[in-house]
Scaffold this motif. Structure first.
Motif, PDB file in Angstrom:
ATOM      1  N   ALA A 128       0.702  -1.011  -0.250  1.00 15.39           N
ATOM      2  CA  ALA A 128      -0.156  -0.127  -0.003  1.00 15.39           C
ATOM      3  C   ALA A 128       0.737   1.292  -0.202  1.00 15.39           C
ATOM      4  N   GLN A 129       1.775   1.070   0.346  1.00 11.52           N
ATOM      5  CA  GLN A 129       3.371   2.356   0.733  1.00 11.52           C
ATOM      6  C   GLN A 129       3.110   2.590  -0.965  1.00 11.52           C
ATOM      7  N   THR A 130       3.817   1.919  -1.033  1.00 11.89           N
ATOM      8  CA  THR A 130       4.735   1.978  -2.195  1.00 11.89           C
ATOM      9  C   THR A 130       3.638   2.669  -3.564  1.00 11.89           C
ATOM     10  N   VAL A 131       2.501   1.878  -3.286  1.00 11.64           N
ATOM     11  CA  VAL A 131       1.272   1.997  -4.766  1.00 11.64           C
ATOM     12  C   VAL A 131       1.053   4.155  -4.215  1.00 11.64           C
ATOM     13  N   ALA A 132       0.465   3.976  -2.494  1.00  9.01           N
ATOM     14  CA  ALA A 132       0.735   5.660  -2.587  1.00  9.01           C
ATOM     15  C   ALA A 132       1.189   7.049  -2.783  1.00  9.01           C
ATOM     16  N   ASN A 133       2.908   5.970  -3.085  1.00  9.48           N
ATOM     17  CA  ASN A 133       4.220   6.574  -3.268  1.00  9.48           C
ATOM     18  C   ASN A 133       4.212   6.421  -4.627  1.00  9.48           C
ATOM     19  N   LEU A 134       4.338   5.954  -5.011  1.00 17.04           N
ATOM     20  CA  LEU A 134       3.713   5.406  -7.039  1.00 17.04           C
ATOM     21  C   LEU A 134       2.907   6.535  -7.169  1.00 17.04           C
ATOM     22  N   ARG A 135       1.866   6.271  -6.392  1.00 14.75           N
ATOM     23  CA  ARG A 135       0.880   7.648  -6.842  1.00 14.75           C
ATOM     24  C   ARG A 135       1.614   9.330  -7.031  1.00 14.75           C
ATOM     25  N   ILE A 136       2.023   9.469  -6.102  1.00 17.20           N
ATOM     26  CA  ILE A 136       3.383  10.755  -6.205  1.00 17.20           C
ATOM     27  C   ILE A 136       3.429  11.223  -7.370  1.00 17.20           C
ATOM     28  N   CYS A 137       4.949  10.006  -7.024  1.00 13.96           N
ATOM     29  CA  CYS A 137       6.039  10.071  -9.100  1.00 13.96           C
ATOM     30  C   CYS A 137       4.516  10.832  -9.924  1.00 13.96           C
ATOM     31  N   ALA A 138       3.587   9.531 -10.250  1.00 17.69           N
ATOM     32  CA  ALA A 138       3.001   9.768 -11.379  1.00 17.69           C
ATOM     33  C   ALA A 138       2.438  11.525 -11.486  1.00 17.69           C
ATOM     34  N   GLY A 139       1.995  12.171 -10.071  1.00 22.28           N
ATOM     35  CA  GLY A 139       1.560  12.816 -10.510  1.00 22.28           C
ATOM     36  C   GLY A 139       3.046  14.359 -10.753  1.00 22.28           C
ATOM     37  N   ARG A 140       3.731  13.784 -10.392  1.00 26.65           N
ATOM     38  CA  ARG A 140       4.834  14.705 -10.742  1.00 26.65           C
ATOM     39  C   ARG A 140       5.062  14.769 -12.140  1.00 26.65           C
ATOM     40  N   HIS A 141       6.258  13.135 -12.793  1.00 19.57           N
ATOM     41  CA  HIS A 141       5.798  12.809 -14.293  1.00 19.57           C
ATOM     42  C   HIS A 141       4.630  12.332 -14.807  1.00 19.57           C
ATOM     43  N   PRO A 142       3.617  13.412 -14.758  1.00 22.35           N
ATOM     44  CA  PRO A 142       2.321  12.559 -15.764  1.00 22.35           C
ATOM     45  C   PRO A 142       2.722  12.175 -17.567  1.00 22.35           C
ATOM     46  N   GLU A 143       3.758  12.499 -17.860  1.00 25.65           N
ATOM     47  CA  GLU A 143       3.749  12.473 -19.341  1.00 25.65           C
ATOM     48  C   GLU A 143       4.440  11.515 -19.648  1.00 25.65           C
ATOM     49  N   ASP A 144       5.779  10.693 -18.231  1.00 23.57           N
ATOM     50  CA  ASP A 144       7.170   9.993 -18.600  1.00 23.57           C
ATOM     51  C   ASP A 144       6.881   8.626 -19.504  1.00 23.57           C
ATOM     52  N   PRO A 145       7.277   8.531 -20.278  1.00 14.83           N
ATOM     53  CA  PRO A 145       6.864   7.275 -21.397  1.00 14.83           C
ATOM     54  C   PRO A 145       7.586   5.718 -20.271  1.00 14.83           C
ATOM     55  N   ALA A 146       8.335   5.941 -18.862  1.00 10.99           N
ATOM     56  CA  ALA A 146       8.183   4.500 -18.314  1.00 10.99           C
ATOM     57  C   ALA A 146       7.852   4.472 -17.029  1.00 10.99           C
ATOM     58  N   LEU A 147       7.534   5.605 -16.633  1.00  8.04           N
ATOM     59  CA  LEU A 147       6.384   5.531 -15.356  1.00  8.04           C
ATOM     60  C   LEU A 147       4.909   4.962 -16.053  1.00  8.04           C
ATOM     61  N   CYS A 148       4.981   5.718 -17.483  1.00  2.00           N
ATOM     62  CA  CYS A 148       3.531   5.749 -17.534  1.00  2.00           C
ATOM     63  C   CYS A 148       3.516   3.419 -17.705  1.00  2.00           C
ATOM     64  N   ALA A 149       4.597   3.658 -18.616  1.00  2.83           N
ATOM     65  CA  ALA A 149       4.558   1.935 -19.700  1.00  2.83           C
ATOM     66  C   ALA A 149       4.520   0.990 -17.849  1.00  2.83           C
ATOM     67  N   LEU A 150       5.209   1.344 -16.616  1.00  9.31           N
ATOM     68  CA  LEU A 150       4.959   0.788 -15.475  1.00  9.31           C
ATOM     69  C   LEU A 150       3.757   0.211 -15.062  1.00  9.31           C
ATOM     70  N   VAL A 151       3.229   1.752 -14.457  1.00 11.32           N
ATOM     71  CA  VAL A 151       1.535   1.737 -14.464  1.00 11.32           C
ATOM     72  C   VAL A 151       1.055   0.662 -15.087  1.00 11.32           C
ATOM     73  N   GLY A 152       0.863   0.820 -16.492  1.00  6.95           N
ATOM     74  CA  GLY A 152       0.567  -0.209 -16.880  1.00  6.95           C
ATOM     75  C   GLY A 152       0.792  -2.056 -17.088  1.00  6.95           C
TER      76      GLY A 152
END
Length: 283
Positions: free
Chosen positions: A180-204
């Motif tokens: 749960a903590q990992t996902v909550a922190n990843l949400r922060i990352c996604a908010g800071r980098h909404p267009e990052d291809p690597a981050l989008c691919a990771l979430v997918g």
């Protein structure tokens, strides 16, 4: 990750009961929590404005900033109505006004000075995370603890380790809390980098491969892992209780230094010392 703003707003208003904000609860509600009309009323904006905001269609009118984004006043009012905490409030700003012009990071570049700093911390595990919680650099004790050196570049990812490596459930006795903590922190990352291809691919990828991740991601919990305590069950060192602190690297704000800080003289500190000796002998 288009639609994050609308999904986030819907998840936050679903947890607020009408009576909590002074509204009479009448009639049967098809969904839990506040209606969009009620959020608009309490925030002092038109219903159409709020609906457009939640649907990601871009609100118009006087509540826009000169650059075309949603004004601070509107975001602050919505945050107040939805009772957002400090981190959720910051996340709302990030997803409502993403900086699409931000240059994409050079993910693997960790300055030599930072690597030297890691190596100089010989008695405590320390490593550097990138913006998608990928492990970019580490010292010898962190390697002995987590085995970063034996992983592929893709495998050196905290979210992938937690959700895709079956051994993580043995490694973390409190796996559910870590997940749960990992996902909550990843949400922060996604908010800071909404267009990052690597981050989008990771979430997918995680959404496809892990039912636990899909469920937690849909909850829209937002919490930065700035400090805390993590318990690990190492196959050699045994059960470890590891307080940790994180520091943003000023010259590379997308990188975070993570340092485990066991209390001197504690059982965990002694076990880490033995682990370091064991790893040194193997090397």
């Amino acid at each position: 990750m288009n639609g994050d703003l609308g999904d986030f707003l819907r998840s936050r208003r679903a947890r607020i009961r009408p009576e909590e904000v002074g509204l009479a609860s009448y009639g049967r509600r098809r969904v839990p929590g506040l209606r969009r009309e009620e959020v608009a009323q309490l925030a002092g904006v038109s219903v159409d404005y709020y609906i457009r905001l939640e649907q990601g269609r871009g609100p118009g009118g006087p509540s826009r900033t000169k650059s075309g984004g949603v004004s601070d006043a509107v975001l602050d009012a919505i945050a107040r109505v939805l009772r957002l905490d400090e981190e959720e409030h910051a996340y709302l700003y990030a997803v409502a006004r993403p900086n699409k012009k931000r240059e994409r990071r050079a993910a693997s570049r960790v300055r030599p000075g930072i690597r030297a700093l890691l190596d100089g911390m010989g008695h405590t595990p320390a490593f550097v995370l990138g913006p998608a919680m990928d492990v970019l650099a580490w010292n010898a004790l962190a390697d002995a603890l987590s085995g970063f050196g034996g992983m592929t570049a893709a495998g050196r990812s905290m979210p992938r380790q937690v959700f895709l490596d079956p051994a993580s459930r043995e490694l973390y006795p409190e796996w559910s809390a870590v997940a749960a903590q990992t996902v909550a922190n990843l949400r922060i990352c996604a908010g800071r980098h909404p267009e990052d291809p690597a981050l989008c691919a990771l979430v997918g990828e995680l959404s496809v491969k892990s039912e636990d991740f899909r469920r937690l991601w849909a909850d829209h919990q937002v919490k930065e892992c700035a400090y805390g305590v993590k318990r690990m069950r190492h196959p050699v060192a045994g059960l470890l209780t590891l307080p940790y602190e994180t520091l943003t690297i000023p010259t590379d704000p997308d990188q975070t230094l993570v340092v485990y800080t066991p209390e001197p003289g504690s059982e965990t500190a002694e076990r880490l010392a033995l682990l370091g000796s064991w790893a040194g002998a193997r090397a």
